[in-house]
Design an enzyme around this catalytic site. Structure first.
Site, PDB file in Angstrom:
ATOM      1  N   GLU A  47      33.700  45.435 -15.015  1.00 12.66           N
ATOM      2  CA  GLU A  47      32.193  45.100 -15.313  1.00 12.66           C
ATOM      3  C   GLU A  47      31.479  45.427 -14.662  1.00 12.66           C
ATOM      4  O   GLU A  47      31.735  45.686 -12.950  1.00 12.66           O
ATOM      5  CB  GLU A  47      32.043  43.971 -15.139  1.00 12.66           C
ATOM      6  CG  GLU A  47      30.627  43.500 -15.508  1.00 12.66           C
ATOM      7  CD  GLU A  47      30.817  41.481 -15.121  1.00 12.66           C
ATOM      8  OE1 GLU A  47      29.779  40.953 -15.117  1.00 12.66           O
ATOM      9  OE2 GLU A  47      31.760  40.813 -14.369  1.00 12.66           O
ATOM     10  N   GLU A 146      28.095  33.147 -19.028  1.00 11.31           N
ATOM     11  CA  GLU A 146      27.576  32.726 -17.139  1.00 11.31           C
ATOM     12  C   GLU A 146      26.205  33.281 -16.992  1.00 11.31           C
ATOM     13  O   GLU A 146      25.412  34.045 -16.340  1.00 11.31           O
ATOM     14  CB  GLU A 146      28.549  34.604 -17.022  1.00 11.31           C
ATOM     15  CG  GLU A 146      28.553  34.371 -15.744  1.00 11.31           C
ATOM     16  CD  GLU A 146      29.440  36.106 -14.881  1.00 11.31           C
ATOM     17  OE1 GLU A 146      30.276  35.242 -13.969  1.00 11.31           O
ATOM     18  OE2 GLU A 146      28.947  36.913 -15.153  1.00 11.31           O
TER      19      GLU A 146
END
Length: 179
Positions: A47, A146
């Protein structure tokens, strides 16, 4: 699926001066991790995290950098975890990035920019458009939320119920015609 983190530029180090060594180490570590994960039939995810706001020392910052590293690693069980919050901050142009990196994507995460709250909070991103784009590209994976809810978790999912209703779906994302 498991997030394999890239690590941080050492305190006091010049990012450009250590970039080559960090990339070499990251690639070696990713190959090792991918081989272990393959034994368990698991996918590793890398990520890019923005270094403008969230973590100034994080090594992996853009989808372009992640794609180049994934190519060098050359393991089919390593994919891109594309967090649209970080991508918008570092690069913008989300439609192009989703289309360009779609073959590499193994997971999507979302949060509104700049506040990192629910998708329907005030901000830069048009999530109904982005969800429809992902659907048109054939994305069938999960989308991780998130973000920091402004209230409690259940209230923070109100945007999802509204989105489903706008698409003619009921809670759970199923078609009303499927009943």
């Amino acid at each position: 699926r498991i997030h394999v983190m890239a690590g941080r530029v050492p305190l006091g180090a010049d990012r450009a001066a250590v970039a080559g060594e960090m990339e070499t180490t990251f690639i070696e570590n990713l190959r090792y991790a991918a081989d272990l994960l393959a034994q368990e039939d698991m996918i590793g995810l890398v990520e890019p995290i923005n270094n403008r706001i969230t973590d100034p020392r994080y090594y992996l910052n853009t989808p372009h950098q992640a794609a180049a590293i994934l190519e060098k690693v050359g393991r089919p069980n390593l994919k891109l975890q594309l967090d649209l919050f970080h991508c918008q901050i570092m690069d913008g142009n989300l439609s192009h990035n989703l289309e360009t990196y779609f073959p590499l994507i193994g997971h999507i995460q979302i949060a509104q920019v700049p506040g990192r709250h629910e998708p329907d909070s005030p901000g830069e991103l048009n999530f109904p458009y982005l969800f429809e784009l992902l659907e048109s590209l054939g994305y069938t994976g999960y989308i991780g939320c998130e973000y920091a809810p402004k209230g409690d978790t259940l209230k923070g999912l109100g945007w999802l119920y509204s989105y489903w209703e706008s698409r003619g779906l009921q809670r759970g994302g199923t078609s009303k015609a499927d009943e």
